[in-house]
Design an enzyme around this catalytic site. Structure first.
Site, mmCIF file in Angstrom:
data_model
loop_
_atom_site.group_PDB
_atom_site.id
_atom_site.type_symbol
_atom_site.label_atom_id
_atom_site.label_comp_id
_atom_site.label_asym_id
_atom_site.label_seq_id
_atom_site.Cartn_x
_atom_site.Cartn_y
_atom_site.Cartn_z
ATOM 1 N N ASP A 2 -4.931 -3.062 1.326
ATOM 2 C CA ASP A 2 -4.359 -2.553 2.556
ATOM 3 C C ASP A 2 -4.605 -3.520 3.718
ATOM 4 O O ASP A 2 -5.635 -4.189 3.763
ATOM 5 C CB ASP A 2 -5.010 -1.191 2.865
ATOM 6 N N ASN A 50 5.668 4.160 -1.382
ATOM 7 C CA ASN A 50 6.086 2.961 -0.641
ATOM 8 C C ASN A 50 7.614 2.814 -0.549
ATOM 9 O O ASN A 50 8.117 2.040 0.260
ATOM 10 C CB ASN A 50 5.483 1.687 -1.238
HETATM 11 C C1 FPP Z 1 -0.554 -2.398 1.990
HETATM 12 O O1 FPP Z 1 -0.664 -3.011 3.253
HETATM 13 C C2 FPP Z 1 0.008 -3.337 1.035
HETATM 14 C C3 FPP Z 1 1.137 -3.106 0.302
HETATM 15 C C4 FPP Z 1 1.921 -1.864 0.426
HETATM 16 C C5 FPP Z 1 1.679 -4.119 -0.610
HETATM 17 C C6 FPP Z 1 0.702 -4.913 -1.406
HETATM 18 C C7 FPP Z 1 1.407 -6.076 -1.959
HETATM 19 C C8 FPP Z 1 0.924 -7.340 -2.078
HETATM 20 C C9 FPP Z 1 -0.463 -7.691 -1.744
HETATM 21 C C10 FPP Z 1 1.783 -8.459 -2.535
HETATM 22 C C11 FPP Z 1 2.458 -8.326 -3.848
HETATM 23 C C12 FPP Z 1 1.575 -7.933 -4.957
HETATM 24 C C13 FPP Z 1 1.411 -8.609 -6.123
HETATM 25 C C14 FPP Z 1 0.603 -8.047 -7.223
HETATM 26 C C15 FPP Z 1 2.046 -9.912 -6.344
HETATM 27 P P1 FPP Z 1 0.200 -2.433 4.469
HETATM 28 O O2 FPP Z 1 1.519 -3.092 4.469
HETATM 29 O O3 FPP Z 1 0.256 -0.938 4.367
HETATM 30 O O4 FPP Z 1 -0.642 -2.876 5.696
HETATM 31 P P2 FPP Z 1 -0.815 -2.082 7.082
HETATM 32 O O5 FPP Z 1 -1.536 -0.804 6.754
HETATM 33 O O6 FPP Z 1 -1.623 -3.018 7.902
HETATM 34 O O7 FPP Z 1 0.558 -1.850 7.643
#
Ligand code: FPP
Length: 232
Positions: A2, A50
């Site tokens: 996150d 998501n």
């Molecule tokens: C949450 O942070 C993260 C995600 C929903 C996506 C995670 C994906 C990756 C790290 C990249 C792709 C994965 C792989 C395995 C190649 P957020 O966007 O909710 O952050 P925030 O809470 O700060 O908005």
């Protein structure tokens, strides 16, 4: 994993830039974890919730996923890492499903290291699907259904069949919740929460998480005295 969005926004960048930096954190953390002796790493990359994100962010994540699979495929093969997924892949674009299945097929014989990517994963979906599959086996006579199944028997219907339960769950960015991640498998997991945003998660941060884990006494329902006696 996150905090990608906040990492990007605090730098005046698009959220997709945060996910790109998050992908780099994925690669280094998997490498560091395996070097530290961990055998199975599960990454919560895309939850069943998501899909509610803006279309352009979903598209950016799909693009990153494809790039990750194309660029890291040889690394998986060279380092004998098995790729698994947990979650329902059916709503993903065909290109992603094919790329995932290709890497899974090419690495399925490896047993020492596993990277499991949670894609369109939700623990509630997982248990409902497992109950449905279990019921189908009862109806067909494969299982009697007269008594409640043992956990070992029921857990074979989960997406994580064959994977160990998580010993340690790490959540970054200061959020202190599990968000529908491995709820049943986490029954005895140690939970580690850090304010560090996922793109900043590096070896030092993994070491802190592992030190926290090492400091825990895992009792699995027993008393501390019993555990200490067992250890001697
Ligand atoms: C949450 O942070 C993260 C995600 C929903 C996506 C995670 C994906 C990756 C790290 C990249 C792709 C994965 C792989 C395995 C190649 P957020 O966007 O909710 O952050 P925030 O809470 O700060 O908005």
């Amino acid at each position: 994993m996150d905090g990608n969005g906040r990492w990007a926004e605090s730098r005046g960048k698009a959220r997709s830039e945060g996910h790109l930096a998050g992908t780099e954190a994925v690669i280094r953390t998997v490498e560091n974890a395996f070097r530290a002796g961990i055998q199975c790493v599960t990454l919560y990359a895309f939850s069943s919730e998501n899909w509610n994100r803006p279309a352009e962010e979903i598209q950016a994540l799909m693009g990153l996923m494809l790039r990750f699979l194309a660029e890291q495929k040889n690394l998986f093969i060279k380092n004998k890492i098995r790729l698994r997924t947990i979650g329902d892949l059916s709503p993903f674009p065909e290109a992603i499903r094919e790329a995932v299945e290709a890497v899974k097929a090419e690495t399925s014989a490896f047993s020492e290291h596993t990277v499991a990517v949670a894609l369109n994963y939700g623990a509630r979906d997982e248990v409902l699907r497992a109950a449905q599959l279990y019921a189908t086996d009862v109806r067909s006579g494969k299982l009697s259904g007269d008594t409640a199944p043992a956990w070992e028997q029921f857990s074979k219907y989960l997406w994580t069949d064959g994977m160990p339960d998580p010993d340690l769950i790490v959540r970054t960015s200061g959020e202190i919740r599990l968000s529908n991640f491995l709820l049943l498998q986490a029954a005895y997991a140690e939970l580690y929460f850090t304010d560090v945003l996922w793109p900043d998660f590096d070896k030092a941060e993994l070491d802190k998480a592992l030190a926290f884990y090492a400091s825990r006494e895992r009792r699995f329902g027993k008393t501390s005295a019993q555990i200490q006696k067992d250890e001697h």
